[in-house]
Design an enzyme around this catalytic site. Structure first.
Site, PDB file in Angstrom:
ATOM      1  N   GLU A  31       0.822  -1.218   0.000  1.00 38.91           N
ATOM      2  CA  GLU A  31       0.000   0.000   0.000  1.00 38.91           C
ATOM      3  C   GLU A  31       0.853   1.264   0.000  1.00 38.91           C
ATOM      4  O   GLU A  31       0.468   2.278  -0.582  1.00 38.91           O
ATOM      5  CB  GLU A  31      -0.938   0.010   1.207  1.00 38.91           C
ATOM      6  CG  GLU A  31      -2.043  -1.030   1.152  1.00 38.91           C
ATOM      7  CD  GLU A  31      -1.662  -2.362   1.764  1.00 38.91           C
ATOM      8  OE1 GLU A  31      -2.540  -3.239   1.868  1.00 38.91           O
ATOM      9  OE2 GLU A  31      -0.474  -2.524   2.149  1.00 38.91           O
ATOM     10  N   PHE A  47     -12.839  -7.269  12.997  1.00 38.26           N
ATOM     11  CA  PHE A  47     -11.654  -7.722  12.278  1.00 38.26           C
ATOM     12  C   PHE A  47     -11.239  -6.702  11.219  1.00 38.26           C
ATOM     13  O   PHE A  47     -12.045  -6.260  10.423  1.00 38.26           O
ATOM     14  CB  PHE A  47     -11.931  -9.082  11.623  1.00 38.26           C
ATOM     15  CG  PHE A  47     -10.790  -9.608  10.803  1.00 38.26           C
ATOM     16  CD1 PHE A  47      -9.604  -9.998  11.406  1.00 38.26           C
ATOM     17  CD2 PHE A  47     -10.890  -9.691   9.425  1.00 38.26           C
ATOM     18  CE1 PHE A  47      -8.537 -10.472  10.653  1.00 38.26           C
ATOM     19  CE2 PHE A  47      -9.834 -10.169   8.649  1.00 38.26           C
ATOM     20  CZ  PHE A  47      -8.650 -10.556   9.276  1.00 38.26           C
ATOM     21  N   GLN A  48      -9.966  -6.345  11.235  1.00 42.25           N
ATOM     22  CA  GLN A  48      -9.377  -5.373  10.311  1.00 42.25           C
ATOM     23  C   GLN A  48     -10.114  -4.035  10.341  1.00 42.25           C
ATOM     24  O   GLN A  48     -10.273  -3.368   9.306  1.00 42.25           O
ATOM     25  CB  GLN A  48      -9.319  -5.923   8.889  1.00 42.25           C
ATOM     26  CG  GLN A  48      -8.288  -7.040   8.735  1.00 42.25           C
ATOM     27  CD  GLN A  48      -7.954  -7.377   7.300  1.00 42.25           C
ATOM     28  OE1 GLN A  48      -8.762  -7.178   6.395  1.00 42.25           O
ATOM     29  NE2 GLN A  48      -6.751  -7.882   7.073  1.00 42.25           N
ATOM     30  N   MET A  94      23.468   9.936   5.118  1.00 40.57           N
ATOM     31  CA  MET A  94      23.223  11.194   5.800  1.00 40.57           C
ATOM     32  C   MET A  94      23.326  11.022   7.310  1.00 40.57           C
ATOM     33  O   MET A  94      23.818  11.910   8.015  1.00 40.57           O
ATOM     34  CB  MET A  94      21.860  11.766   5.414  1.00 40.57           C
ATOM     35  CG  MET A  94      21.647  13.202   5.875  1.00 40.57           C
ATOM     36  SD  MET A  94      22.853  14.366   5.173  1.00 40.57           S
ATOM     37  CE  MET A  94      22.078  14.760   3.597  1.00 40.57           C
ATOM     38  N   LYS A 101     -18.049  -1.346   3.943  1.00 38.87           N
ATOM     39  CA  LYS A 101     -18.289  -2.387   2.941  1.00 38.87           C
ATOM     40  C   LYS A 101     -19.746  -2.447   2.507  1.00 38.87           C
ATOM     41  O   LYS A 101     -20.053  -2.691   1.330  1.00 38.87           O
ATOM     42  CB  LYS A 101     -17.843  -3.747   3.496  1.00 38.87           C
ATOM     43  CG  LYS A 101     -17.812  -4.848   2.443  1.00 38.87           C
ATOM     44  CD  LYS A 101     -17.158  -6.115   2.980  1.00 38.87           C
ATOM     45  CE  LYS A 101     -17.056  -7.169   1.879  1.00 38.87           C
ATOM     46  NZ  LYS A 101     -16.370  -8.402   2.358  1.00 38.87           N
TER      47      LYS A 101
END
Length: 581
Positions: free
Chosen positions: A71, A133-134, A493, A183
């Site tokens: 993602e 869930f999620q 760096m 959803k």
């Protein structure tokens, strides 16, 4: 670019096709609405909460989607697409971990004022707040790093919300807007009526045209100034104001510096351009800021990497600040002449009245002396490959005509210093957040947005490993990005700071166990090349340019090389470490 990503129909064709209202699902409404907003490509990764949306994509030939491998790769690609095109970038992810994997990319775009529409799925409405869930409260998590966010509660609101989101993202001070879709909303059906008209929102009305009194004050200040100087930033690029800026400089003959995000807003070959200012800026730019009597800041936000120690910044100057966001004016640096408005609109109005002042002739001569006496420099070597030389090779062979994206670190600063940008939207880098892993996936987005231009992704060996899995996207879709890895086998760096500030106490910076990048590229089906000296570098880079598809070129460079000049934290910007070159 012969990428295997199909073209989409024009919005006019699609609007005609969907003129008649019909009952469809929220997922179909989403896809159609995105196309009607002119979206050419969506970058994303599916999951449970967005499966209705991905099901709607099945067989939908007009909708173009690129499946990334993470993602974070999706949102950085959308970001690169937006920066390189001036259009709104779009990405999509599922709920919970999918959504939270977007957070770094959202913050990156927010800090740099990049227009994105970020679409996330959520659990069904009845389960929100139950730790399902999620499930993650992504609108709450991202509230400080989005320009606006929506949690869609009714499928009938979806067309309006999408239309508003694009308007908000790409007007005023641009930035990311998040749309969270439960959803059940993506599955629900309703009558779809396209939203294409003007957007009117109470409480959101960015100021575009400036106050005439303030413009007159600036015009008067220019006529009286003996040491005027322009500090131009990314706002010039985002507003499309580069031509107006060039005209402003042509008429006034005021010397100009461009910030890290402003590179390309003004041609680097112009005699009045002094380079980049700030921590790793030029001696000329920093001295000019400190000695100016009129500092005109245009579309920049006085970032700490530009200003250094605030109470010692531009001590002799009257400060003018031109910005679309009134919250930025006076936030870091006290402003004498505030001008709120769109940079392009402000400059076009100023150009009607401003003119050259002879008072600044001695100042222009002084600027030129500084440029001649103390340009960027480094000690070249035939024994080891110097990273600055590599950037000069890229610039020489492309004549500054490529779109260059970078990751974050030493290579980013060397690219900013030694590659010469002459047009806007040719430089894509994470400025405000400094996000490692940004460089390579942002190049994918930039290439999708500009299929006929050469795109070079310059990375360190550290940042490249954060999103290297996106090599699969280049191979599968034949996206011909030229991926440069400046490999010094160390977090460069961090090493430089530990050397100069932490008395050589090197702690957890060794990247000697990194993969063989040539073999890694080949494992994904991408050509890999390596160079350890100048002759190999020239040959490998030319082969990369001659190859029609994606190529990884690893340049093995000196481990101990530092970026100079450097202003350490707590110092004023004229207190510069110049190195021993």
């Amino acid at each position: 670019m012969s990428a295997q990503i199909p073209e989409v129909r024009s919005t006019d064709e699609l609007r005609q096709k969907w003129m008649e209202p019909e009952v469809i699902t929220g997922s179909e409404i989403l896809l159609r609405s995105l196309l009607l907003e002119g979206v050419e490509c969506v970058f994303g990764y599916p999951g449970g909460a967005v499966l209705y949306i991905y099901d709607a994509m099945y067989g939908f030939k007009d909708f173009k989607h690129v499946l990334t491998r993470h993602e974070q790769g999706a949102i950085h690609a959308a970001d690169g697409y937006a920066r390189a095109s001036g259009k709104v970038g779009v990405c999509i992810a599922t709920s919970g971990p999918g959504a939270t994997n977007l957070v770094t990319g959202i913050a990156t775009a927010f800090m740099d004022s990049v227009p994105l529409v970020v679409i996330t799925g959520n659990v069904v409405s009845s389960l929100i707040g139950t730790d399902a869930f999620q499930e993650a409260d992504i609108t709450g998590i991202t509230m400080p790093i989005t320009k606006h966010s929506y949690l869609v509660r009714d499928v009938e609101e979806l067309p309006r919300i999408i239309h508003e989101a694009f308007h908000i993202a790409n007007t005023g001070r641009k930035g990311p807007v998040l749309i969270d879709i439960p959803k059940d909303i993506s599955a629900a059906q309703t009558l779809f009526v396209p939203q294409t008209g003007p957007v009117t929102m109470r409480g959101y009305n960015p100021t575009v045209l400036p106050n005439k009194i303030q413009l007159d004050k600036l015009t008067q200040a220019i006529s009286e100034a003996e040491r005027p100087f322009i500090l131009a930033g990314g706002g010039v690029v985002y507003s499309g104001g580069h031509e107006a800026l060039y005209e402003f400089v042509r008429k006034t003959e005021i010397p100009i510096t461009t910030t890290l995000l402003g590179l390309g807003a003004f041609p680097s070959g112009h005699e009045l351009w002094t380079g980049m200012p700030g921590m790793h800026g030029t001696y000329t730019s920093n001295q000019a800021i400190q000695q100016s009597d009129l500092l005109i800041c245009i579309g920049a936000r006085f970032d700490d990497r530009v200003t250094g120690k605030l109470d010692g910044f531009a001590p002799q100057a009257k400060i003018v600040h031109i910005d679309i966001d009134p919250a930025e004016i006076g936030k870091n640096v006290a402003t004498d002449i505030p001008i709120v408005g769109d940079v392009k609109a402000v400059l076009e109005l100023l150009n009607q009245d401003v003119k050259r002042t002879d008072r600044a002739d001695a100042w222009r001569a002084q600027i030129q002396r500084w440029k001649n006496e103390k340009p960027y420099s480094y000690k070249d070597s035939d024994a080891v490959l110097k990273p600055q030389w590599v950037i000069e090779l890229l610039d020489e062979t492309t004549k500054g005509g490529a779109i260059v994206t970078t990751d974050v670190g030493q290579h980013q600063m060397w690219a900013a210093q030694y590659y010469k940008f002459n047009q806007p939207r040719s430089w894509v880098t994470s400025g405000g957040l400094g996000t490692m892993g940004f460089g390579f996936p942002s190049a994918i987005g930039a290439q999708v947005a500009n299929p006929d231009r050469l795109v070079i992704s310059i990375n360190g060996d550290g940042g490249m490993q954060m999103c290297s899995q996106e090599l699969a996207i280049c191979a599968i879709n034949n996206i011909p990005v030229k991926i440069v890895i400046i490999n010094n086998q160390v977090l460069g760096m961090v090493r430089q700071w530990q050397e100069l500030i932490y008395n050589n106490r090197y702690s957890h910076i060794d990247l000697a166990g990194s993969p063989d990048f040539v073999k890694l590229a080949e494992a994904y089906g991408v050509k890999g090349l390596r160079a350890t000296n100048k002759e190999e570098a020239r040959r490998a880079w030319q082969e990369a340019l001659d190859t029609p598809g994606p190529v990884v070129v690893e340049f093995v460079v000196s481990r101990e090389e530092n970026v100079y000049p450097m202003v350490t934290q707590g110092s004023t910007i004229d207190q510069m470490l110049m190195g021993d070159e």
